[in-house]
Design a protein around this motif. Sequence first.
Motif, PDB file in Angstrom:
ATOM      1  N   ALA A  55     -11.847  20.144  -1.940  1.00 33.66           N
ATOM      2  CA  ALA A  55     -12.341  21.371  -2.574  1.00 33.66           C
ATOM      3  C   ALA A  55     -11.767  22.629  -1.918  1.00 33.66           C
ATOM      4  CB  ALA A  55     -13.868  21.413  -2.510  1.00 33.66           C
ATOM      5  N   ILE A  56     -11.571  22.607  -0.616  1.00 29.21           N
ATOM      6  CA  ILE A  56     -11.166  23.811   0.110  1.00 29.21           C
ATOM      7  C   ILE A  56      -9.650  23.961   0.196  1.00 29.21           C
ATOM      8  CG2 ILE A  56     -11.230  24.980   2.352  1.00 29.21           C
ATOM      9  CD1 ILE A  56     -14.028  23.628   2.732  1.00 29.21           C
ATOM     10  N   ALA A  57      -8.954  22.916   0.606  1.00 29.73           N
ATOM     11  CA  ALA A  57      -7.512  23.032   0.890  1.00 29.73           C
ATOM     12  C   ALA A  57      -6.701  23.594  -0.283  1.00 29.73           C
ATOM     13  CB  ALA A  57      -6.954  21.702   1.372  1.00 29.73           C
ATOM     14  N   PRO A  58      -6.884  23.088  -1.507  1.00 30.09           N
ATOM     15  CA  PRO A  58      -6.074  23.645  -2.599  1.00 30.09           C
ATOM     16  C   PRO A  58      -6.554  25.011  -3.086  1.00 30.09           C
ATOM     17  CG  PRO A  58      -7.447  21.861  -3.418  1.00 30.09           C
ATOM     18  CD  PRO A  58      -7.651  21.930  -1.936  1.00 30.09           C
ATOM     19  N   ASN A  59      -7.705  25.459  -2.606  1.00 30.63           N
ATOM     20  CA  ASN A  59      -8.295  26.724  -3.069  1.00 30.63           C
ATOM     21  C   ASN A  59      -8.386  27.783  -1.969  1.00 30.63           C
ATOM     22  OD1 ASN A  59      -8.907  25.919  -5.823  1.00 30.63           O
ATOM     23  ND2 ASN A  59     -10.280  24.450  -4.844  1.00 30.63           N
ATOM     24  N   ARG A  60      -7.561  27.646  -0.942  1.00 33.88           N
ATOM     25  CA  ARG A  60      -7.617  28.594   0.176  1.00 33.88           C
ATOM     26  C   ARG A  60      -7.309  30.023  -0.266  1.00 33.88           C
ATOM     27  NH1 ARG A  60      -3.711  25.417   3.967  1.00 33.88           N
ATOM     28  NH2 ARG A  60      -3.088  24.669   1.927  1.00 33.88           N
ATOM     29  N   ASP A  61      -6.385  30.197  -1.203  1.00 34.78           N
ATOM     30  CA  ASP A  61      -6.064  31.560  -1.673  1.00 34.78           C
ATOM     31  C   ASP A  61      -7.261  32.200  -2.369  1.00 34.78           C
ATOM     32  OD1 ASP A  61      -3.517  31.362  -0.629  1.00 34.78           O
ATOM     33  OD2 ASP A  61      -2.586  30.826  -2.543  1.00 34.78           O
ATOM     34  N   THR A  62      -7.968  31.425  -3.172  1.00 37.27           N
ATOM     35  CA  THR A  62      -9.165  31.929  -3.853  1.00 37.27           C
ATOM     36  C   THR A  62     -10.246  32.291  -2.839  1.00 37.27           C
ATOM     37  OG1 THR A  62      -8.655  30.560  -5.766  1.00 37.27           O
ATOM     38  CG2 THR A  62     -10.915  31.366  -5.589  1.00 37.27           C
ATOM     39  N   LEU A  63     -10.426  31.440  -1.846  1.00 38.07           N
ATOM     40  CA  LEU A  63     -11.404  31.735  -0.796  1.00 38.07           C
ATOM     41  C   LEU A  63     -11.004  32.989  -0.020  1.00 38.07           C
ATOM     42  CD1 LEU A  63     -12.053  28.079   0.387  1.00 38.07           C
ATOM     43  CD2 LEU A  63     -13.700  29.570  -0.762  1.00 38.07           C
ATOM     44  N   LEU A  65      -9.440  35.534  -1.228  1.00 37.79           N
ATOM     45  CA  LEU A  65      -9.773  36.689  -2.067  1.00 37.79           C
ATOM     46  C   LEU A  65     -11.239  37.075  -1.889  1.00 37.79           C
ATOM     47  CD1 LEU A  65      -7.824  35.901  -5.375  1.00 37.79           C
ATOM     48  CD2 LEU A  65      -7.291  37.647  -3.647  1.00 37.79           C
ATOM     49  N   GLN A  66     -12.106  36.079  -1.723  1.00 43.53           N
ATOM     50  CA  GLN A  66     -13.519  36.357  -1.441  1.00 43.53           C
ATOM     51  C   GLN A  66     -13.661  37.012  -0.070  1.00 43.53           C
ATOM     52  OE1 GLN A  66     -14.838  32.158  -2.613  1.00 43.53           O
ATOM     53  NE2 GLN A  66     -16.688  33.395  -2.896  1.00 43.53           N
ATOM     54  N   LEU A  67     -12.911  36.497   0.894  1.00 40.10           N
ATOM     55  CA  LEU A  67     -13.002  37.035   2.253  1.00 40.10           C
ATOM     56  C   LEU A  67     -12.582  38.496   2.316  1.00 40.10           C
ATOM     57  CD1 LEU A  67     -11.730  34.079   4.476  1.00 40.10           C
ATOM     58  CD2 LEU A  67     -14.044  35.044   4.384  1.00 40.10           C
ATOM     59  N   VAL A  68     -11.594  38.874   1.509  1.00 37.70           N
ATOM     60  CA  VAL A  68     -11.134  40.263   1.487  1.00 37.70           C
ATOM     61  C   VAL A  68     -12.305  41.195   1.188  1.00 37.70           C
ATOM     62  CG1 VAL A  68      -9.725  41.905   0.158  1.00 37.70           C
ATOM     63  CG2 VAL A  68      -8.724  39.763   0.946  1.00 37.70           C
ATOM     64  N   LYS A  69     -13.206  40.761   0.310  1.00 35.55           N
ATOM     65  CA  LYS A  69     -14.347  41.586  -0.083  1.00 35.55           C
ATOM     66  C   LYS A  69     -15.474  41.557   0.952  1.00 35.55           C
ATOM     67  CE  LYS A  69     -13.690  39.878  -4.577  1.00 35.55           C
ATOM     68  NZ  LYS A  69     -14.311  39.136  -5.631  1.00 35.55           N
ATOM     69  N   LEU A  70     -15.471  40.526   1.801  1.00 34.30           N
ATOM     70  CA  LEU A  70     -16.594  40.315   2.712  1.00 34.30           C
ATOM     71  C   LEU A  70     -16.359  40.775   4.144  1.00 34.30           C
ATOM     72  CD1 LEU A  70     -17.533  36.739   1.510  1.00 34.30           C
ATOM     73  CD2 LEU A  70     -18.900  38.809   1.155  1.00 34.30           C
ATOM     74  N   ILE A  73     -11.370  42.386   8.316  1.00 33.72           N
ATOM     75  CA  ILE A  73     -10.102  41.846   8.821  1.00 33.72           C
ATOM     76  C   ILE A  73      -9.405  41.098   7.686  1.00 33.72           C
ATOM     77  CG2 ILE A  73      -9.026  40.293  10.505  1.00 33.72           C
ATOM     78  CD1 ILE A  73     -11.525  40.735  12.279  1.00 33.72           C
ATOM     79  N   PRO A  74      -8.155  41.428   7.403  1.00 32.30           N
ATOM     80  CA  PRO A  74      -7.434  40.689   6.358  1.00 32.30           C
ATOM     81  C   PRO A  74      -7.341  39.203   6.726  1.00 32.30           C
ATOM     82  CG  PRO A  74      -6.206  42.653   7.020  1.00 32.30           C
ATOM     83  CD  PRO A  74      -7.335  42.497   7.985  1.00 32.30           C
ATOM     84  N   PRO A  75      -7.496  38.302   5.767  1.00 32.44           N
ATOM     85  CA  PRO A  75      -7.448  36.869   6.065  1.00 32.44           C
ATOM     86  C   PRO A  75      -6.218  36.454   6.870  1.00 32.44           C
ATOM     87  CG  PRO A  75      -8.235  37.187   3.849  1.00 32.44           C
ATOM     88  CD  PRO A  75      -7.827  38.540   4.364  1.00 32.44           C
ATOM     89  N   SER A  76      -5.078  37.063   6.595  1.00 35.24           N
ATOM     90  CA  SER A  76      -3.852  36.687   7.313  1.00 35.24           C
ATOM     91  C   SER A  76      -3.915  37.025   8.803  1.00 35.24           C
ATOM     92  CB  SER A  76      -2.643  37.385   6.685  1.00 35.24           C
ATOM     93  OG  SER A  76      -2.785  38.788   6.790  1.00 35.24           O
ATOM     94  N   GLU A  77      -4.836  37.898   9.188  1.00 32.63           N
ATOM     95  CA  GLU A  77      -4.960  38.299  10.593  1.00 32.63           C
ATOM     96  C   GLU A  77      -6.121  37.609  11.305  1.00 32.63           C
ATOM     97  OE1 GLU A  77      -4.982  42.577  10.967  1.00 32.63           O
ATOM     98  OE2 GLU A  77      -3.325  42.765   9.541  1.00 32.63           O
TER      99      GLU A  77
END
Length: 145
Positions: A55-63, A65-70, A73-77
């Motif tokens: 459920a998580i591995a193929p959807n990391r980009d979608t997750l 996008l949620q983190l950006v709002k929450l 710190i940018p997810p990449s950092e």
Amino acid sequence: MNPHRARSLARRLALQALYQLQINPRPWQDTQRQFAEDPEALRVDREYFQELIAAIAPNRDTLDLQLVKLCEIPPSELDPIEHAVLWLGLHELAACPELPYRVALAEAVQLAKQFGATDGHKFVNAVLDRAAQELRPNEYGQPAE
């Protein structure tokens, strides 16, 4: 083995697999298989481990996008451990309504304490608390049973 302990160990193994995917990118199915075949996996809820990774591995980009709002710190950092813990927590909050949000937060915080940076668990708790308010508004703020 206690089913709750087996689930906790499945989360721990999933954290390790998600961490590895960040450090050593390759098809997630290969990483899932590698960890499922590890002798340590005999003690975990294997089905739950496989569900988490699938459920998580193929959807990391979608997750992310949620983190950006929450979080600020940018997810990449993000630190890779905290990043993986946040993916796990977000997934459980969004996709596992049978799991009380307090349990999802407690499990994520415990993983961050165990494997993350010194105060990483505080960051994980704050981000997932915001996510719980958004994803579980009817449950959030209710007294613990």
